[in-house]
Design a protein around this motif. Sequence first.
Motif, PDB file in Angstrom:
ATOM      1  N   MET A  54      -7.890   9.071  -1.730  1.00 39.31           N
ATOM      2  CA  MET A  54      -6.620   8.391  -1.464  1.00 39.31           C
ATOM      3  C   MET A  54      -6.717   7.606  -0.161  1.00 39.31           C
ATOM      4  N   TRP A  55      -6.198   6.388  -0.200  1.00 44.69           N
ATOM      5  CA  TRP A  55      -6.127   5.513   0.963  1.00 44.69           C
ATOM      6  C   TRP A  55      -4.667   5.288   1.327  1.00 44.69           C
ATOM      7  N   ARG A  56      -4.401   5.162   2.620  1.00 46.42           N
ATOM      8  CA  ARG A  56      -3.082   4.751   3.112  1.00 46.42           C
ATOM      9  C   ARG A  56      -3.284   3.556   4.023  1.00 46.42           C
ATOM     10  N   THR A  57      -2.838   2.391   3.575  1.00 48.14           N
ATOM     11  CA  THR A  57      -2.850   1.205   4.421  1.00 48.14           C
ATOM     12  C   THR A  57      -1.420   0.994   4.906  1.00 48.14           C
ATOM     13  N   ASP A  58      -1.184  -0.095   5.631  1.00 46.50           N
ATOM     14  CA  ASP A  58       0.165  -0.372   6.108  1.00 46.50           C
ATOM     15  C   ASP A  58       1.166  -0.516   4.962  1.00 46.50           C
ATOM     16  N   LEU A  59       0.718  -1.072   3.835  1.00 44.77           N
ATOM     17  CA  LEU A  59       1.642  -1.346   2.734  1.00 44.77           C
ATOM     18  C   LEU A  59       1.346  -0.586   1.447  1.00 44.77           C
TER      19      LEU A  59
END
Length: 113
Positions: free
Chosen positions: A38-43
Amino acid sequence: MKRFHIALAVANLDESIADYSMRLGQPPAAVVPGLYAMWRTDLLNFSINESPEKAGQLRHVGFEDDSAQDYTKSEDVNGLEWEPFSAMEQDRRIVDTYGVAIRPAGSWATLPG
């Protein structure tokens, strides 16, 4: 903060981690080896799970929303599953579903400088 969530099935987790880390410009925020990343970017909140028989298929969409009180899911008018949840709830569900995730420090992909 509110992030759009996309969950995909992939054929090979390690190859997909390398590919999506390059595309997103960062390593995943959590990995359960052989099962999930899982990735969490700004959006964007983007997750993959290894499921070769369903590779390339959209599993569900939703929103990571820190104001969400609970995890819920529903289907839209087209039968697509939507999941609103908080980051804390997602982290808990990762452990419940896949096992304890590791928090990599860039070890899955060499990103362009």
